[in-house]
Design a protein around this motif. Structure first.
Motif, short mmCIF file in Angstrom:
data_model
loop_
_atom_site.label_atom_id
_atom_site.label_comp_id
_atom_site.label_asym_id
_atom_site.label_seq_id
_atom_site.Cartn_x
_atom_site.Cartn_y
_atom_site.Cartn_z
N ASP A 158 0.82 -1.21 0.00
CA ASP A 158 0.00 0.00 0.00
C ASP A 158 0.86 1.27 0.00
O ASP A 158 0.65 2.19 0.77
CB ASP A 158 -0.98 0.00 1.17
N LYS A 184 0.92 -2.98 -3.82
CA LYS A 184 -0.19 -3.38 -2.96
C LYS A 184 0.20 -4.56 -2.09
O LYS A 184 1.01 -5.38 -2.48
CB LYS A 184 -1.41 -3.76 -3.81
N SER A 185 -0.41 -4.63 -0.95
CA SER A 185 -0.20 -5.78 -0.06
C SER A 185 -0.96 -6.96 -0.59
O SER A 185 -2.04 -6.83 -1.19
CB SER A 185 -0.72 -5.47 1.36
N VAL A 186 -0.41 -8.15 -0.37
CA VAL A 186 -1.10 -9.38 -0.73
C VAL A 186 -1.98 -9.76 0.45
O VAL A 186 -1.55 -9.82 1.59
CB VAL A 186 -0.08 -10.52 -1.01
N ILE A 187 -3.24 -9.96 0.15
CA ILE A 187 -4.19 -10.32 1.21
C ILE A 187 -4.34 -11.84 1.21
O ILE A 187 -4.72 -12.45 0.19
CB ILE A 187 -5.56 -9.65 1.00
N ILE A 188 -4.00 -12.42 2.34
CA ILE A 188 -4.09 -13.88 2.47
C ILE A 188 -5.22 -14.22 3.41
O ILE A 188 -5.30 -13.71 4.53
CB ILE A 188 -2.75 -14.46 3.00
N PHE A 189 -6.12 -15.13 2.98
CA PHE A 189 -7.26 -15.52 3.83
C PHE A 189 -6.99 -16.85 4.47
O PHE A 189 -6.40 -17.73 3.96
CB PHE A 189 -8.55 -15.61 3.00
#
Length: 189
Positions: A158, A184-189
């Protein structure tokens, strides 16, 4: 018959010896320079022919300025009329060198990246330039490649980086362009 005699003195003035100088001989568009006429006698008027289609007719001051709007090599001619009405001219071929002002432009692919793959390819689309400096605004050293690839830091997401390209020519005329790259940040679920 009647005879009468008279004498008449005729003065023949030599042609004026003239030359001129320019304050600057080379530059980038729009390029302004001043021309100064030099003569061995007092000048009445000077007609200037700048080589680009523009003229300055009947100038009474020794110095005149002119702005060149387009790149090229220009012949310059001055036609002088001295105070006695004698006319002489001088012309210097290829006297003024004008280069087009560089225009910096580039694209990047992709236009935003994620922290797991921060490589970006830059395509330089600059015009009228021969030297380039890239500032990726991430603390890395400046880069002078024409079309560089660059890896942005992957430790923080970000973030917007203002990538700036400086494009210049051999005369030192410079233009710059800036695009913003988002990591951008990598969003991990």
């Amino acid at each position: 018959g009647c005879v009468n005699y008279d004498s008449l003195e005729i003065v023949v003035h030599p042609l004026p010896e003239i030359s001129f100088t320019a304050s600057d001989l080379e530059g980038c568009t729009p390029f302004e320079t001043e021309f100064t006429i030099v003569s061995d006698v007092e000048i009445g008027t000077t007609d200037w022919f700048f080589g680009d289609g523009d003229v300055a007719l009947g100038t009474t001051l020794p110095t005149v300025s002119h702005t060149y709007l387009f790149g090229g090599l220009y012949d310059v001619r001055a036609v002088v009329t001295d105070i006695y009405g004698c006319v002489n001219s001088v012309e210097y071929d290829d006297y003024i060198t004008v280069e087009d002002q560089p225009i910096a432009a580039f694209t990047m692919s992709p236009q935003s990246v994620f922290t797991n793959d921060t490589e970006v390819e830059f395509t330089n689309e600059s015009l009228y330039a021969s030297e380039f400096i890239w500032d990726f605004a991430d603390g890395s050293p400046l880069n002078n490649e024409i079309h560089p690839n660059h890896f942005f830091p992957d430790d923080q997401g970000d973030v917007f980086y203002p990538v700036e390209l400086f494009a210049s020519n051999y005369l030192g005329c410079v233009d710059s362009a800036t695009l913003y790259l988002q990591v951008k940040s990598v969003i991990i679920f």
